[in-house]
Design an enzyme around this catalytic site. Structure first.
Site, PDB file in Angstrom:
ATOM      1  N   VAL A   1       0.889  -1.258  -0.133  1.00  0.00           N
ATOM      2  CA  VAL A   1      -0.048   0.189  -0.031  1.00  0.00           C
ATOM      3  C   VAL A   1       0.829   1.173  -0.092  1.00  0.00           C
ATOM      4  O   VAL A   1       1.773   1.326   0.887  1.00  0.00           O
ATOM      5  CB  VAL A   1      -0.770   0.082   1.365  1.00  0.00           C
ATOM      6  CG1 VAL A   1      -1.788   1.257   1.313  1.00  0.00           C
ATOM      7  CG2 VAL A   1      -1.758  -1.150   1.248  1.00  0.00           C
ATOM      8  N   CYS A   2       0.667   2.110  -0.841  1.00  0.00           N
ATOM      9  CA  CYS A   2       1.252   3.325  -0.857  1.00  0.00           C
ATOM     10  C   CYS A   2       2.725   3.167  -1.023  1.00  0.00           C
ATOM     11  O   CYS A   2       3.085   2.573  -1.914  1.00  0.00           O
ATOM     12  CB  CYS A   2       1.008   4.118   0.288  1.00  0.00           C
ATOM     13  SG  CYS A   2       1.092   5.994   0.303  1.00  0.00           S
ATOM     14  N   THR A   3       3.637   3.944  -0.179  1.00  0.00           N
ATOM     15  CA  THR A   3       5.105   3.690  -0.372  1.00  0.00           C
ATOM     16  C   THR A   3       5.641   2.473   0.330  1.00  0.00           C
ATOM     17  O   THR A   3       6.577   2.174   0.259  1.00  0.00           O
ATOM     18  CB  THR A   3       5.755   4.958   0.265  1.00  0.00           C
ATOM     19  OG1 THR A   3       5.240   5.143   1.560  1.00  0.00           O
ATOM     20  CG2 THR A   3       5.504   6.221  -0.414  1.00  0.00           C
ATOM     21  N   GLY A   4       4.526   1.533   0.499  1.00  0.00           N
ATOM     22  CA  GLY A   4       5.297   0.311   0.800  1.00  0.00           C
ATOM     23  C   GLY A   4       5.952  -0.519  -0.382  1.00  0.00           C
ATOM     24  O   GLY A   4       6.627  -1.219  -0.238  1.00  0.00           O
TER      25      GLY A   4
ATOM     26  N   THR B   1       2.080   3.008  -6.619  1.00  0.00           N
ATOM     27  CA  THR B   1       2.157   3.810  -5.278  1.00  0.00           C
ATOM     28  C   THR B   1       1.567   5.020  -5.137  1.00  0.00           C
ATOM     29  O   THR B   1       0.864   5.192  -6.101  1.00  0.00           O
ATOM     30  CB  THR B   1       3.818   3.970  -5.234  1.00  0.00           C
ATOM     31  OG1 THR B   1       4.105   4.155  -3.589  1.00  0.00           O
ATOM     32  CG2 THR B   1       4.426   4.575  -6.012  1.00  0.00           C
TER      33      THR B   1
END
Lengths: 245, 245
Positions: free
Chosen positions: A107-110, A127
């Site tokens: 999720v996101c900048t994961g 991202t």
């Protein structure tokens, strides 16, 4: 694939870390913790409580070294992702889980943590819109969609996109009807008052303000990403603003 | 109204409790904790950590009796709402905050806690689709919308509707541009894979399964709601299935 069989109990793990964005985690938790015949384990590197970037206290059940083989590994983002990109214990854990058969839900900048783990080479990924230009540094092809799947990796765009990514993964693991029942239970029929959730739809002044307020963080992220990507050798010719918005 | 003035620092409080539904709280937290010039305080009755209905550990900063005057009070729902409907300390706290000028943001069955506090008489409100028929017992007019405002009360429908309710409240408190910037930062451009988030759009078999799996909980909720509504005298002629779905 064993993980997708409805006969198997699913071991789901959610990584939490300091300065993360809590809803990157709590959104997918809401979905995945409702999967039939599954166990959701919240874990952090050291097993101690921590705070998200806005101060919410989150408490893990386990430390990283207590987590066994997973079927699903949730990797949220937020500013704290940077520090994890240098934590070899985390990166090798992610690599081992993926090569052991786990699905990854980023999720996101994961996604940048997955990049630092060396898992993005030749992979289609997404991202947060503010970090899309960093994906090619790790060998990934950025895709401007809310949820992107490549093999056993499901990438969600920024923050709240994790809910959509988790519902998609739920449907892959337990079928459409189960995912739809979870969606109905969560009354997930979103209806935001404004159409300001992406850089393409937000009013120009709103986009400008958002870019300005996240400028310093983005610059810091770029520095860390470039350093790690160069070390990995996935970063042949970084074009800084190629996909930035 | 003092709370809506951009000159004032906003004191925002989020009530958490055992067996709540965590995203009723973490969704609005994600939005409201980003309001400029504000402080978000997480509190519970006794100030101790607790678990949501799926086991997530949540930790408050304060106990109820340590919370002073708020500008915004977030009241989430979930199965644990039942116990709170009998906790006079909670109910009088909510009444005092509202009469002291606070906005209430109710999510899901948080509306039933407001009902037990006696705040729903003659009020337009909403809640989770499975509990809509309970609102008239507390004197409210149920409105089948995702977000419903009546005076200084903002009601969100089930679970994830709290994100929409919080964005709406953010726009009231700090203006549309601020709400839109928060939405963009959260990349809140939801795009669920299925259109199964309401009883009107879910496939019949999905609706049937969801109704069946929540049957016992709904029956228990009805018993508690009826008992408390009769005590309050707001429940002249409960028509059990009037609005149930």
């Amino acid at each position: 694939m064993a993980a997708a069989s409805p006969q198997n109990h699913l071991q789901i793990g959610g990584l939490i870390f300091s300065e993360m964005d809590q809803i990157d985690f709590t959104g997918p938790f809401e979905v995945l913790s409702r999967l039939p015949d599954s166990t959701f384990t919240v874990f952090s590197v050291d097993g101690q409580p921590l705070r998200d970037q806005r101060g919410l206290v989150l408490t893990p059940e386990k430390a990283l070294d207590q987590v066994r083989r997973l079927d699903v590994l949730l990797i949220p983002g937020g500013p704290g992702q940077e520090a994890l990109m240098d934590e070899e214990a985390v990166l090798s854990f992610i690599r081992a889980q993926y090569s052991g058969g786990a699905w990854l839900l980023s999720v996101c900048t994961g996604a940048l943590i997955c990049g630092a783990a060396g898992l993005l080479k030749g992979v289609r990924a997404t991202t947060h819109w503010r970090s899309m230009h960093l994906l090619p540094w790790f060998g990934a092809t950025p895709v401007k969609e809310r949820v992107v799947r490549d093999e056993r990796m499901v990438f969600s765009a920024g923050v709240t996109a994790g809910i959509d990514g988790a519902l998609y993964l739920a449907s892959l693991l337990r079928g459409e009807s189960v995912a739809q029942q979870i969606q109905l239970g969560m009354e997930y029929a979103p209806n935001p008052l404004f159409n300001s959730g992406t850089p393409d739809t937000a009013p120009p002044d709103v986009l400008h303000a958002a870019r300005r307020s996240t400028g310093a963080l983005t610059e810091k992220r770029e520095g860390t990403a470039r350093r790690i990507a160069e070390k990995l050798g996935t970063c042949e010719k970084p074009v800084k603003e190629r996909l930035s918005q």
